[in-house]
Design a protein around this motif. Sequence first.
Motif, short mmCIF file in Angstrom:
data_model
loop_
_atom_site.label_atom_id
_atom_site.label_comp_id
_atom_site.label_asym_id
_atom_site.label_seq_id
_atom_site.Cartn_x
_atom_site.Cartn_y
_atom_site.Cartn_z
N GLU A 14 0.83 -1.22 0.00
CA GLU A 14 0.00 0.00 0.00
C GLU A 14 0.86 1.26 0.00
O GLU A 14 1.94 1.28 0.60
N VAL A 15 0.37 2.28 -0.70
CA VAL A 15 1.01 3.60 -0.66
C VAL A 15 -0.10 4.64 -0.46
O VAL A 15 -1.27 4.36 -0.74
N ASN A 16 0.27 5.83 0.00
CA ASN A 16 -0.77 6.84 0.21
C ASN A 16 -1.08 7.63 -1.07
O ASN A 16 -2.14 8.22 -1.20
N ASN A 17 -0.13 7.62 -2.04
CA ASN A 17 -0.36 8.36 -3.28
C ASN A 17 0.42 7.69 -4.41
O ASN A 17 1.65 7.83 -4.49
N VAL A 18 -0.30 6.95 -5.24
CA VAL A 18 0.38 6.12 -6.24
C VAL A 18 1.05 6.98 -7.33
O VAL A 18 2.14 6.65 -7.81
N SER A 19 0.43 8.07 -7.74
CA SER A 19 1.02 8.89 -8.80
C SER A 19 2.33 9.53 -8.34
O SER A 19 3.31 9.57 -9.08
N VAL B 147 5.01 6.84 -8.21
CA VAL B 147 5.53 6.49 -9.54
C VAL B 147 6.50 7.55 -10.03
O VAL B 147 7.58 7.24 -10.55
N LYS B 148 6.15 8.81 -9.87
CA LYS B 148 7.05 9.90 -10.31
C LYS B 148 8.38 9.82 -9.60
O LYS B 148 9.45 9.92 -10.20
N ASP B 149 8.32 9.62 -8.30
CA ASP B 149 9.53 9.55 -7.50
C ASP B 149 10.37 8.34 -7.91
O ASP B 149 11.59 8.45 -8.12
N LEU B 150 9.71 7.19 -8.07
CA LEU B 150 10.45 5.97 -8.40
C LEU B 150 11.04 6.02 -9.80
O LEU B 150 12.15 5.52 -10.03
N LEU B 151 10.31 6.64 -10.74
CA LEU B 151 10.86 6.81 -12.10
C LEU B 151 12.17 7.56 -12.06
O LEU B 151 13.13 7.23 -12.76
N GLY B 152 12.22 8.57 -11.21
CA GLY B 152 13.44 9.36 -11.06
C GLY B 152 14.59 8.53 -10.51
O GLY B 152 15.75 8.91 -10.64
N VAL C 278 -0.58 0.38 -9.61
CA VAL C 278 0.43 0.38 -10.67
C VAL C 278 1.39 -0.78 -10.39
O VAL C 278 1.66 -1.10 -9.23
N PHE C 279 1.85 -1.42 -11.46
CA PHE C 279 2.82 -2.51 -11.30
C PHE C 279 4.21 -1.98 -11.67
O PHE C 279 4.36 -1.20 -12.61
N LEU C 280 5.22 -2.43 -10.93
CA LEU C 280 6.61 -2.02 -11.19
C LEU C 280 7.35 -3.19 -11.82
O LEU C 280 7.12 -4.36 -11.47
N HIS C 281 8.25 -2.88 -12.73
CA HIS C 281 8.95 -3.92 -13.49
C HIS C 281 9.76 -4.83 -12.57
O HIS C 281 10.57 -4.34 -11.76
N PRO C 282 9.56 -6.17 -12.69
CA PRO C 282 10.30 -7.08 -11.78
C PRO C 282 11.82 -6.96 -11.92
O PRO C 282 12.55 -7.20 -10.95
N LYS C 283 12.29 -6.57 -13.11
CA LYS C 283 13.74 -6.45 -13.31
C LYS C 283 14.34 -5.30 -12.47
O LYS C 283 15.53 -5.25 -12.24
N ASP C 284 13.47 -4.35 -12.07
CA ASP C 284 13.95 -3.21 -11.27
C ASP C 284 13.73 -3.43 -9.78
O ASP C 284 14.10 -2.58 -8.97
N CYS C 285 13.05 -4.55 -9.42
CA CYS C 285 12.65 -4.77 -8.02
C CYS C 285 13.18 -6.10 -7.52
O CYS C 285 12.44 -6.86 -6.86
#
Length: 210
Positions: free
Chosen positions: A159-164, A167-172, A192-199
Amino acid sequence: MSYLLKNIFSKNNILNSTLLSRTLNTKNIGVFSKFINNNYIYLERNQNRSFSSVSFVAGANTTNTVGISNDHPLWKLGHLNHVAIAVPNLDNAVNFYKNILGVEQVSEAVPQPEHGVYTVFVNLGNTKIELLHPYGEKSPIHNFLEKNKNGGIHHICIEVNNVSKAVKDLLGKGIRPLDPEPKIGAHGNPVVFLHPKDCGGVLVELEQVE
Ligand SMILES: C[C@@H](C(=O)O)C(=O)SCCNC(=O)CCNC(=O)[C@H](O)C(C)(C)COP(=O)(O)OP(=O)(O)OC[C@H]1O[C@@H](n2cnc3c(N)ncnc32)[C@H](O)[C@@H]1OP(=O)(O)O
C-alpha cells in the motif's frame, strides 16, 4: 551554456538514456525511454513491434533545479496488502485454502476484464492472498503459468498513500512502472505494477489506500 542545457546534455543523462533504452525492451509492452532529467517518454509497441502510441511521463525532479528534494518524501509506503498467487485451477486452489487450511473468509471469483484475470481473495486477517487465474486470451499471467505449470507466487502488493507521486519519485530512481498511468485494481483503488527487473526479480504492485 545555461545550467539547464548543461543538465540536458550532461554525460549522465546520455549514459542513462542509452542504458535504459537497451535494458527496457520486453516484447509487446511499452518502453520507457529517459528524455530530459527524470522525465520519460513511454513508447508502446504493437505485435508487429512498430510503435503504436507515445506518452509523456514526468518523473520527480531529484535535482535542486526547481526546489523539490527527495529529502522531503512526497509519498508514504504502507502495509503489505496481499501476496498474489497465479493458479492453473481456481477451484482446486479455493478448495485448498477454504477446506484444507480452513480459512473462513474466501471471496467468490471475480472477473477483472481490465486486468485479464479472475481474482479470489483469501483473507488471513493481517494480510490477504490473491488467487489469480487467466481471464481472456491476452491475460498477462498466461506466460507466467506457461513457465510455472503448477502456479506460483506472481506478485506482492504494497500500500502507498499516493500512487502517482510514488511512480514519479520511483521513475526518477530508475524504477519503471509497467503502465504510464495507474489502473483501478481489484479493490477499486488506483494501482500500478513495477517492473520485476527493477525490483530484485519481484513483480511489485503499489495500491493507493487512503
Ligand atoms: C486485479 C489486479 C489487482 O491486484 O488489483 C491484479 O492483480 S492484475 C495481475 C495481472 N497483471 C499484471 O501482472 C500486470 C503487470 N504484468 C505485466 O505487465 C507482465 O506480466 C510482465 C511482468 C511485464 C511480464 O510480461 P510477459 O509475461 O509478456 O513477459 P515475459 O514472460 O517474457 O517476462 C519478461 C521477464 O520478466 C520476468 N517475469 C515475468 N513475470 C514475472 C513475475 N510475475 N515475477 C517476476 N518476474 C517475472 C520473466 O521471467 C522474464 O524474465 P527473463 O527475461 O529473465 O526471462
